[in-house]
Design a protein around this motif. Structure first.
Motif, PDB file in Angstrom:
ATOM      1  N   SER A   1       0.834  -1.204   0.000  1.00  0.00           N
ATOM      2  CA  SER A   1       0.000   0.000   0.000  1.00  0.00           C
ATOM      3  C   SER A   1       0.865   1.248   0.000  1.00  0.00           C
ATOM      4  CB  SER A   1      -0.913   0.019   1.238  1.00  0.00           C
ATOM      5  OG  SER A   1      -1.777  -1.087   1.247  1.00  0.00           O
ATOM      6  N   ARG A   2       0.274   2.341  -0.456  1.00  0.00           N
ATOM      7  CA  ARG A   2       0.910   3.655  -0.408  1.00  0.00           C
ATOM      8  C   ARG A   2      -0.085   4.661   0.177  1.00  0.00           C
ATOM      9  NH1 ARG A   2       3.843   4.709  -6.267  1.00  0.00           N
ATOM     10  NH2 ARG A   2       5.430   3.057  -6.127  1.00  0.00           N
ATOM     11  N   PRO A   3       0.418   5.733   0.799  1.00  0.00           N
ATOM     12  CA  PRO A   3      -0.514   6.739   1.320  1.00  0.00           C
ATOM     13  C   PRO A   3      -0.964   7.702   0.220  1.00  0.00           C
ATOM     14  CG  PRO A   3       1.724   7.432   1.767  1.00  0.00           C
ATOM     15  CD  PRO A   3       1.827   6.077   1.090  1.00  0.00           C
ATOM     16  N   ALA A   4      -2.126   8.276   0.422  1.00  0.00           N
ATOM     17  CA  ALA A   4      -2.474   9.441  -0.385  1.00  0.00           C
ATOM     18  C   ALA A   4      -1.664  10.623   0.147  1.00  0.00           C
ATOM     19  CB  ALA A   4      -3.966   9.725  -0.275  1.00  0.00           C
ATOM     20  N   LEU A   5      -1.104  11.408  -0.747  1.00  0.00           N
ATOM     21  CA  LEU A   5      -0.313  12.562  -0.345  1.00  0.00           C
ATOM     22  C   LEU A   5      -1.131  13.825  -0.604  1.00  0.00           C
ATOM     23  CD1 LEU A   5       2.342  13.816   0.632  1.00  0.00           C
ATOM     24  CD2 LEU A   5       3.111  13.831  -1.763  1.00  0.00           C
ATOM     25  N   LEU A   6      -1.377  14.590   0.446  1.00  0.00           N
ATOM     26  CA  LEU A   6      -2.203  15.790   0.365  1.00  0.00           C
ATOM     27  C   LEU A   6      -1.326  16.990   0.682  1.00  0.00           C
ATOM     28  CD1 LEU A   6      -5.301  14.398   2.290  1.00  0.00           C
ATOM     29  CD2 LEU A   6      -4.834  14.319  -0.175  1.00  0.00           C
ATOM     30  N   LEU A   7      -1.137  17.865  -0.296  1.00  0.00           N
ATOM     31  CA  LEU A   7      -0.265  19.028  -0.154  1.00  0.00           C
ATOM     32  C   LEU A   7      -1.114  20.236   0.222  1.00  0.00           C
ATOM     33  CD1 LEU A   7       1.995  18.470  -3.291  1.00  0.00           C
ATOM     34  CD2 LEU A   7       2.346  17.675  -0.951  1.00  0.00           C
ATOM     35  N   ALA A   8      -0.777  20.863   1.339  1.00  0.00           N
ATOM     36  CA  ALA A   8      -1.557  21.986   1.854  1.00  0.00           C
ATOM     37  C   ALA A   8      -0.658  23.195   2.031  1.00  0.00           C
ATOM     38  CB  ALA A   8      -2.213  21.615   3.191  1.00  0.00           C
ATOM     39  N   GLY A   9      -1.230  24.367   1.824  1.00  0.00           N
ATOM     40  CA  GLY A   9      -0.494  25.601   2.030  1.00  0.00           C
ATOM     41  C   GLY A   9      -0.118  26.272   0.732  1.00  0.00           C
ATOM     42  N   PRO A  10       0.098  27.602   0.763  1.00  0.00           N
ATOM     43  CA  PRO A  10       0.403  28.361  -0.457  1.00  0.00           C
ATOM     44  C   PRO A  10       1.809  28.142  -0.988  1.00  0.00           C
ATOM     45  CG  PRO A  10       0.486  29.796   1.458  1.00  0.00           C
ATOM     46  CD  PRO A  10      -0.019  28.475   1.950  1.00  0.00           C
TER      47      PRO A  10
END
Length: 342
Positions: free
Chosen positions: A287-296
């Motif tokens: 399995s792999r994680p979902a990568l969620l990029l946050a911030g400007p």
């Protein structure tokens, strides 16, 4: 004989609405207890009061309180500030024929550039400029209780943080202490929110700032709201070293990793790609994680599998809630990344 036309009666202007003590306190950024204390000690209360009813503050009453708040924020002792505010009011009554003075700037020369915002923002900003930590804490708790975390963040807390950041950016080194005090109080309020119990054996969401990034309040808010929803979260805070982040991903097997970057100088696409490529589990069923990029800070697209952007606290929460352990839902497009401050 011709009839003389009669002029219809002109409608009388409606008196301005009077506010309760609680509403005035939120507007000015002081506690209701402080207003009652000022009224008791310095006679700076409502000019008129109806028997058997709560205090109601008219616009002239509030103008006197605003002047007193500005004077005390500049270091004038409360008793002297009250005398000055009451003296100005008496002088205005004696000079009825004079043109009205220009409306005072809320908060005085140190007021934050808020624009069209909720009344709570103005009260919170005034308390922060005065470095009145107890009132800042009280106003934050009231906003969270009344509006809930998501609305309080998006409509009260974040706009005030934006204003502090703009003021700090245009005033040199001034107002840094305001930003630090406000940030600390917000972080403390978020940490006081108790999460509900996590479901057993549910993969968590990991939240961390990229190396070198010290601004962590937005993901502290996201962590708090995940806890309120019963979604397992592991928060690692500011400036997590890259290898420590990769180790945490391998050890926990998260459903998603949220990486916060406030500025372009801290955003690291290579790190994002390496995190997105981490695998765990048995051969043939890894399995792999979902990568969620946050911030400007994430101004460029990061080409990595199962990677997307988070836009705003509310929409970011919706993306995470929609994640199912092998794949992630599609996030909002075309919005601005949620951010604050400088």
């Amino acid at each position: 004989m011709d009839r003389v036309p009669q002029t219809p009666p002109q409608p009388q202007p409606r008196p301005a609405a009077a506010l309760s003590t609680g509403a005035v306190a939120r507007r000015l950024g002081v506690s209701p207890t402080t207003l009652r204390s000022w009224e008791r000690r310095y006679a700076i209360g409502p000019a008129r009061r109806e028997a058997g009813r709560h205090r109601r503050w008219t616009p002239p009453d509030i103008a006197r309180l605003e002047l007193m708040c500005r004077l005390t924020a500049d270091g004038v002792p409360p008793a002297e500030a009250a005398r000055a505010a009451l003296g100005v009011a008496a002088g205005e009554r004696r000079a009825e024929a004079a043109p009205p003075p220009p409306a005072p700037t809320p908060g005085g020369t140190g007021a934050l550039p808020l624009g069209a915002v909720r009344t709570e923002c103005r009260g919170l900003s005034r308390a922060a400029v005065r470095l009145d930590a107890p009132t800042v804490a009280e106003l934050l708790e009231a906003a969270l209780a009344e509006h809930g975390l998501v609305t309080a963040w998006e409509e009260v807390i974040a706009p005030t943080l934006h204003a502090v950041g703009r003021k700090w950016a245009t005033a040199g080194e001034r107002y840094v202490e305001v930003e630090h005090l406000l940030s600390w109080q917000i972080s403390s309020a978020l940490h006081r929110i108790r999460p509900v119990p996590e479901p057993p054996r549910s993969p968590p969401v990991l939240l961390a700032c990229v190396p070198g990034e010290q601004h962590s309040l937005p993901i502290e808010a996201l962590t708090a709201v995940l806890g309120q929803r019963g979604l397992p979260a592991r928060m690692f805070g500011a400036a997590l070293p890259a290898e420590a982040l990769r180790d945490a991903v391998r050890r926990t097997g998260p459903r998603a990793v949220v990486l916060w970057a406030q500025s372009r100088t801290t955003a690291d696409p290579a790190l994002a790609r390496s995190v997105a490529g981490i695998e765990w589990g048995l051969r043939g069923a890894r399995s792999r994680p979902a990568l969620l990029l946050a911030g400007p800070g994430w101004s460029t697209d990061v080409q990595a599998p199962r990677t997307e952007r988070l836009y705003g606290l509310r929409s970011g929460l919706a993306v995470i809630e929609s994640l199912a352990p092998p794949r992630a839902a599609t996030g909002a497009a075309g919005a601005e990344p949620f951010a604050y401050g400088s």
